[in-house]
Design an enzyme around this catalytic site. Structure first.
Site, PDB file in Angstrom:
ATOM      1  N   SER A 254      26.443  10.214  36.799  1.00 45.29           N
ATOM      2  CA  SER A 254      25.042  10.576  36.559  1.00 45.29           C
ATOM      3  C   SER A 254      24.810  10.692  35.061  1.00 45.29           C
ATOM      4  CB  SER A 254      24.730  11.898  37.242  1.00 45.29           C
ATOM      5  OG  SER A 254      25.362  12.937  36.520  1.00 45.29           O
ATOM      6  N   LYS A 255      23.581  11.009  34.718  1.00 45.29           N
ATOM      7  CA  LYS A 255      23.191  11.094  33.307  1.00 45.29           C
ATOM      8  C   LYS A 255      24.080  12.057  32.517  1.00 45.29           C
ATOM      9  CE  LYS A 255      18.370   9.789  33.429  1.00 45.29           C
ATOM     10  NZ  LYS A 255      17.406  10.450  34.290  1.00 45.29           N
ATOM     11  N   ARG A 256      24.594  13.083  33.212  1.00 45.35           N
ATOM     12  CA  ARG A 256      25.473  14.043  32.529  1.00 45.35           C
ATOM     13  C   ARG A 256      26.664  13.347  31.885  1.00 45.35           C
ATOM     14  NH1 ARG A 256      28.423  16.915  35.662  1.00 45.35           N
ATOM     15  NH2 ARG A 256      27.888  15.766  37.553  1.00 45.35           N
ATOM     16  N   GLY A 258      26.681  10.361  30.548  1.00 42.24           N
ATOM     17  CA  GLY A 258      26.317   9.370  29.521  1.00 42.24           C
ATOM     18  C   GLY A 258      25.299   8.407  30.101  1.00 42.24           C
TER      19      GLY A 258
END
Ligand code: GLU
Length: 487
Positions: A254-256, A258
């Site tokens: 996920s965005k966490r 990168g």
């Protein structure tokens, strides 16, 4: 005839997991003979969240990667429309058929009633599922609800205690009891829109899809879809669910972790062939050990059966390694063309200079090409060629300029430059020997201070190239600056 499809929802910048799904569909189709077809269908029934901009990004990223589809959105074909939002009358027709067959029914339950049911089942420790309250409504009761102004949804009857069994090409035999599916499922919402599980079956069947390849996050939807195929008397396609991509901490990528939007990689200067190669190796591998594989190699060797069940971890280090490899392999012309926009963006050159100083820029790019991991690294790597006011990059560099012999060394170097006709290949290759002869300074004591004096750095590209790029006047300028400020 094999027909597979990629069916993204344009509700956000396309996720890397979705692109991998598109890639596996593409590889499967292209490795299945000339007649096999890849279809692109846009699943845009969520009108609020879908946008034309996200749809444009889907096209753009697929094209960038070289994932060409044969039919569908943007291409046309005999099985359209390929946008779900343009197929609403088709869904309504099949809703009516299912209702007429007694396989589906109108449900008037209010959100409050459903919530009450849910709480009851939670309290008694059951899995929340629809109670089936409206399954046996009489026409009179339905009439009362309608008069109250309730707008119904349509629910599909999930049979009780049925084992739904299918053979997943990647995951093997899957058996799911229908009692775990949440009870009769909504197939048409109160605003008339179909739900995903329903629309996908109608479309896949009517579009002649033979093979469904998608992420394993859809595995729990498959039995529901199979029950709809059965209810309509349709043959079901073959299913293959690819394992989800994880981040380094082994949770869903996920965005966490990168970038998850593929376009961001493009903007950072990853090459499409590196990305293609990398994504193909996420959960798939050829029979041999090779890791650097062209699109053609991969198509030739791809087998869906060789996709692993284990979840792959997104490894940026490996992607970087592949990208650096492809950059080194690529012709200078291409890397220069890709680099120039970054240099303009960074304010290092203007658009006019990019044209006027083309030859010089090519030399600059050639000099640092081998050290690039991604094209955007170019701005950092070439900064040494732009500002003549040298600043030692760190203590080690500053220390190197302090050497006792450095002033003499730089003065001799400057003198040779002043006397040189032009600073060409021949001069640059011979100059250090000449200086060595005259001063007796050699090896590290010679090269390192010169390097720091003309770049500010202890390490970097070939000295000869640096001399050529900077040329006579700027080299002298830099030496003067160092003599003035650091000696
Ligand atoms: N629109 C769905 C998604 O993007 C498609 C899933 C499927 O392939 O069935 O997840």
């Amino acid at each position: 005839m094999i027909r597979a499809r990629f069916a993204p929802s344009p509700t956000g910048p396309i996720h890397i997991g979705n692109i991998r799904t598109a890639l596996f569909n593409y590889l499967f189709v292209r490795s299945s003979g000339d007649k096999a077809r890849m279809v692109l269908r846009i699943e845009d029934t969520d009108l609020q969240r879908s946008s034309k901009e996200y749809e444009r990004l889907i096209f753009e990223e697929l094209q960038w990667l070289g994932i060409e589809w044969d039919e569908g959105a943007g291409k046309g074909g005999d099985f359209g429309p390929y946008y779900q939002s343009q197929r609403l009358d088709i869904y309504s027709k099949y809703i009516e058929i299912l209702v007429a067959k007694g396989k589906a029914y109108y449900c008037y339950c209010t959100p409050e009633e459903l919530e009450e049911d849910r709480q009851k089942s939670v309290a008694s420790g059951d899995i929340p599922r629809y109670s089936g309250r409206c399954r046996h409504l009489t026409p009179e009761q339905a009439e009362v609800y309608k008069r109250e102004g309730r707008t119904p949804v349509v629910r599909f009857k999930i049979p009780s205690d049925r084992m739904v069994v299918f053979e997943d090409v990647i995951k093997g035999k899957i058996e799911i009891n229908s009692d775990t599916l949440g009870g009769d499922m909504v197939i048409q919402k109160s605003d008339g829109m179909p739900t995903y599980n329903f629309a996908v079956v109608i479309d896949d069947h009517l579009m002649g899809i033979t093979n469904i390849i998608r992420g394993e996050d859809h595995l729990s939807n498959t039995p529901k879809q199979i029950l709809i195929y059965e209810a309509l008397g349709w043959e079901k396609p073959a299913f293959a669910h690819a394992p989800l991509i994880l981040g380094p901490d082994r949770t869903k990528l996920s965005k966490r972790h990168g970038n998850t939007y593929i376009g961001q990689y493009r903007e950072d200067g990853y090459l499409p062939e590196a990305m293609f190669n990398y994504l193909a190796l996420l959960s798939w591998s050829p029979e041999g050990n090779e890791e650097i594989l062209s699109k053609e190699d991969i198509v030739k060797q791809f087998k869906l059966e060789r996709v692993t069940r284990a979840n792959p971890v997104f490894d940026i280090g490996k992607l970087n390694w592949l990208n650096a490899h492809y950059i080194r392999q690529a012709p200078l012309e291409r890397i220069a063309a890709l680099s120039i926009p970054y240099l303009i963006e960074e304010g290092l050159i203007t658009e006019e200079e990019a044209v006027e100083k083309k030859e010089w820029l090519y030399l600059v790019v050639e000099t640092v090409k081998e050290s690039l991991v991604k094209i955007s690294d170019i701005t950092e790597k070439v900064k040494i060629f732009f500002d003549d006011r040298i600043v030692p990059e760190d203590d080690e560099a500053a220390e190197l300029l302090k050497g006792e012999h450095v002033s003499r060394l730089l003065r001799v170097f400057k003198e040779k430059l002043l006397n040189a006709g032009t600073v060409d290949q021949e001069f640059c290759k011979g100059i250090f020997k000449v200086i060595q002869k005259e001063t007796g300074i050699k090896g590290k004591n010679l090269f390192m201070p010169v390097r720091v004096a003309i770049t500010g750095q202890c390490h970097g590209p070939e000295l000869v190239n640096i001399l050529l790029i900077l040329g006579k006047d700027r080299l002298i300028k830099r030496i003067d600056y160092v003599l003035e400020n650091y000696k």
